[in-house]
Scaffold this active site. Sequence first.
Site, PDB file in Angstrom:
ATOM      1  N   ASP A  33       0.102  24.614 -23.078  1.00 22.92           N
ATOM      2  CA  ASP A  33       0.187  24.628 -21.627  1.00 22.92           C
ATOM      3  C   ASP A  33       1.455  25.411 -21.271  1.00 22.92           C
ATOM      4  O   ASP A  33       2.256  25.760 -22.146  1.00 22.92           O
ATOM      5  CB  ASP A  33       0.244  23.180 -21.116  1.00 22.92           C
ATOM      6  N   ASP A  35       3.443  25.130 -17.582  1.00 14.06           N
ATOM      7  CA  ASP A  35       4.360  24.380 -16.715  1.00 14.06           C
ATOM      8  C   ASP A  35       4.766  23.058 -17.347  1.00 14.06           C
ATOM      9  O   ASP A  35       3.914  22.286 -17.811  1.00 14.06           O
ATOM     10  CB  ASP A  35       3.697  24.097 -15.360  1.00 14.06           C
ATOM     11  N   ASP A  44       5.053  26.614  -9.925  1.00 16.39           N
ATOM     12  CA  ASP A  44       4.633  26.676  -8.522  1.00 16.39           C
ATOM     13  C   ASP A  44       5.683  26.062  -7.608  1.00 16.39           C
ATOM     14  O   ASP A  44       5.857  26.504  -6.469  1.00 16.39           O
ATOM     15  CB  ASP A  44       3.299  25.961  -8.336  1.00 16.39           C
TER      16      ASP A  44
END
Length: 269
Positions: A33, A35, A44
Site C-alpha cells: 500500500d 498511504d 490526500d
Amino acid sequence: MSGCFPAAGLRCLSRGGGGMAAQGAPRFLLTFDFDETIVDENSDDWIERAAPGQRLPEGLRATYREGFYNEFMQRVFQYLGEQGVRPRDLRAVYEAIPLSPGMGDLLQFVARQGACFEVILISDANTFGVESSLRAAGHLGLFRRIFSNPAAPDARGLLALRPFHAQHGCARCPSNMCKHKVLGDYLRERARDGVHFERLFYVGDGSNDFCPAGLLASGDVAFPRRGYPMHRLIQEAQKAEPGSFRATVVPWETAHDIRQHLQQVLKAS
C-alpha cells in the site's frame, strides 16, 4: 547465504512449479500500500498544504460522502487548480511526504535481492502523487507495476483525477477501487505469463487492505501496521472465525520489522 542474492547466480523457485523456474524468475510477490504504509502520512490529507492557508474550505470538506472519496478528491484537485495551484506545485508537496520509519532501508534491502521479489503497489491515492513521491525518494524503479487512480494534467494544465475502477462488485470497498480485484487480476495476468509465485507478501494499514489480504493462503504473509484498521479487522476475523484468515500475520511498527521477517524467510529458503 540465501540463493536470492543475485551475486549467487542461483535460480529462484516458482510457486507451485515443482521445479526450477527460469533464471531470474521471481519467487515472491511483495505488494505494498502507499498511504501510511510506504509514506508515514495520508497523501490526500498532506496535499492540503498546497491550498491557500494550507486548508480546504469547510464547504468543500462537507461534500465528502462515505465510500466516495475519489469523487471528493476530484473536487479537491479542481478547487486547487482554480486557486492557481499547478501540477509542479503539487509535485513538490508530494515529494516532501516523509517515508514511514525504516521504509527506505526496507526498499533498498528488497532491491538488493534481485529477481527474488517482484514488487507492486496498490493504492487508493493517485498515480501522480505516488510516482512523484517514490521518484523523489529514489525508489520508483523498484516497482514493476503501480496500480492507483489515474491522475495527470488535463488540457488546461490542471491535475485531473479519475477512478481506477469504473465499477466492481465488492460491497466492502469504495466505489472507485477494490484492491482484492486489482491483486486477483494481477495474479491471473502473471499466471498467463507463466509466472507462479511461491509466496505472497502484503504490506498495508487500512481497511481497504483487508480485502486483498483475503487472497493470501497458508504460507503467505500479511504485514498489517500495528493498531491500524487492517490489523484490527484481521484480529476481529480471527476472533469471530478462528482459522478463517489463512495467512501468517506479522504486525509492524516500523519497516525494520518487515525487513527482519523477510530476512528470516530468505535464510530459511
